[in-house]
Design a protein around this motif. Structure first.
Motif, PDB file in Angstrom:
ATOM      1  N   ALA A 126      32.690  42.943 -17.588  1.00 36.92           N
ATOM      2  CA  ALA A 126      32.222  44.299 -17.874  1.00 36.92           C
ATOM      3  C   ALA A 126      33.287  45.316 -17.509  1.00 36.92           C
ATOM      4  N   ARG A 127      33.405  46.342 -18.358  1.00 33.63           N
ATOM      5  CA  ARG A 127      34.352  47.429 -18.119  1.00 33.63           C
ATOM      6  C   ARG A 127      33.646  48.770 -18.300  1.00 33.63           C
ATOM      7  N   ILE A 146      28.642  43.928 -26.225  1.00 37.91           N
ATOM      8  CA  ILE A 146      27.584  44.923 -26.079  1.00 37.91           C
ATOM      9  C   ILE A 146      28.216  46.194 -25.525  1.00 37.91           C
ATOM     10  N   ALA A 147      27.981  47.313 -26.196  1.00 35.16           N
ATOM     11  CA  ALA A 147      28.498  48.605 -25.756  1.00 35.16           C
ATOM     12  C   ALA A 147      27.328  49.516 -25.422  1.00 35.16           C
ATOM     13  N   ILE A 148      27.316  50.041 -24.206  1.00 40.24           N
ATOM     14  CA  ILE A 148      26.259  50.933 -23.741  1.00 40.24           C
ATOM     15  C   ILE A 148      26.898  52.280 -23.425  1.00 40.24           C
ATOM     16  N   GLU A 149      26.535  53.319 -24.147  1.00 39.78           N
ATOM     17  CA  GLU A 149      27.091  54.652 -23.926  1.00 39.78           C
ATOM     18  C   GLU A 149      26.055  55.539 -23.237  1.00 39.78           C
ATOM     19  N   VAL A 150      26.485  56.252 -22.209  1.00 40.30           N
ATOM     20  CA  VAL A 150      25.602  57.179 -21.509  1.00 40.30           C
ATOM     21  C   VAL A 150      25.493  58.461 -22.332  1.00 40.30           C
ATOM     22  N   VAL A 151      24.289  58.748 -22.809  1.00 40.97           N
ATOM     23  CA  VAL A 151      24.056  59.920 -23.657  1.00 40.97           C
ATOM     24  C   VAL A 151      23.380  61.043 -22.875  1.00 40.97           C
ATOM     25  N   ARG A 166      31.271  54.675 -21.381  1.00 42.90           N
ATOM     26  CA  ARG A 166      30.800  53.479 -22.089  1.00 42.90           C
ATOM     27  C   ARG A 166      30.976  52.258 -21.189  1.00 42.90           C
ATOM     28  N   ILE A 167      29.972  51.409 -21.186  1.00 49.46           N
ATOM     29  CA  ILE A 167      30.024  50.145 -20.464  1.00 49.46           C
ATOM     30  C   ILE A 167      30.121  49.048 -21.515  1.00 49.46           C
ATOM     31  N   LEU A 168      31.214  48.308 -21.494  1.00 48.64           N
ATOM     32  CA  LEU A 168      31.458  47.257 -22.477  1.00 48.64           C
ATOM     33  C   LEU A 168      31.272  45.899 -21.812  1.00 48.64           C
ATOM     34  N   VAL A 169      30.447  45.061 -22.413  1.00 50.10           N
ATOM     35  CA  VAL A 169      30.124  43.763 -21.837  1.00 50.10           C
ATOM     36  C   VAL A 169      30.509  42.667 -22.832  1.00 50.10           C
TER      37      VAL A 169
END
Length: 299
Positions: free
Chosen positions: A139-140, A237-242, A264-267
């Motif tokens: 994860a990054r 999987i990319a999770i962006e804080v909106v 963004r958290i990239l997994v």
């Protein structure tokens, strides 16, 4: 029978126990007893340096995690699942097999009871065991074009709100394809190993360790139709804080706080997997029955 594993590392709890004298003494006595048993079996013992710092146990070569990875043929982890997760993250790159001796409570991956370690461990040392390979996550945290934080996780990656803030809004993509905007207390991406941890308590399914997949589980979602979903681990999987305040990301309890909107958290699946060894006859389903107390009162 000849030994399969001659050079064996001994790893106890990572956290310092100086403030809890009883726990410190229990940890020291357990490591001392297991170390003596290993020597009796003909093994050369390497004591992990943090375990030495915690217990002061004498009589063994003290080794860093890197030295254990380079030289040990097997690592024994004595503690709870948290201790095992930490050892797994550190030693996966060396492909060092791990055996878990449960000195904690639940113990999904530290499956040998401390009182039974002699009868369970002796056959393993001589090559009679079941092997269980568990994938890890990489994860990054990305802000703009900069990587702020990078970590490996064996259990899960969790993005969640602080204890006093409201919901978070997260934009989720899988393999570059938009999935949804999620409004919830947070979001869990768990490996098969982590599917019996936080993800399970949040309502997610259990994934068999042989599956090459992840489960994505919303935490207290605003929309009740927002349900857990099982995904292939071959996709990023990319999770962006909106939206939201006081948001953090956690990687097997390794945390980075104060995420900003647009972070963004990239997994992705990590390059290496963790190798667990179990006593012959070990079964994942037997572990579930025991730890989750299935069929209590039945046959």
């Amino acid at each position: 029978m000849n030994l399969t594993f001659r050079k064996v590392a001994l790893i106890g709890k990572y956290q310092r126990l100086a403030s809890d004298a009883a726990a410190l003494e229990k940890s020291r006595l357990a490591l001392e007893d297991i170390g003596r048993f290993l020597v009796e079996q003909g093994c050369e013992v390497l004591l992990e340096d943090e375990s030495y710092a915690n217990t002061g146990l004498q009589g063994y070569e003290v080794a860093t995690t890197e030295q254990i990875g380079m030289h040990a043929e097997l690592a024994l982890v004595v503690g709870g699942d948290g201790t095992m997760l930490g050892a797994g993250r550190e030693l996966a790159r060396y492909q060092t097999p791990l055996v878990g001796i449960n000195g904690g409570r639940l113990g999904f991956v530290t499956d040998i009871a401390l009182e039974d370690y002699r009868s369970a461990l002796a056959p393993i040392l001589h090559g009679d065991y079941e092997e269980d390979e568990r994938p890890m996550m990489r994860a990054r945290v990305i802000r703009g074009s900069e990587c702020l934080f990078e970590a490996l996780a064996l259990n899960d990656v969790v993005v969640n709100r602080g204890s006093t803030s409201g919901m978070v809004e997260l934009r989720v993509e899988v393999g570059g394809v938009f999935v949804s905007n999620q409004r919830a207390d947070g979001l869990i991406v768990a490996s098969p190993t982590g599917s019996t941890a936080y993800a399970l308590s949040a309502g997610g399914p259990m994934l068999h360790p042989s599956l090459r997949g992840w489960v994505m589980v919303p935490i207290a979602p605003h929309t009740l139709s927002n349900r857990p979903i099982v995904l292939s681990d071959s996709e990023e999987i990319a999770i962006e804080v909106v939206g939201g305040r006081d948001i953090s990301a956690n990687f097997d309890m390794q945390s980075i706080a104060t995420l900003l909107h647009g972070d963004r958290i990239l997994v992705t699946r990590a390059e290496h997997s963790v190798r667990f060894l179990h006593p012959r006859g070990w079964s994942y389903f037997a572990t579930l029955r025991k730890k989750l107390r299935w069929n209590e009162g039945g046959s």
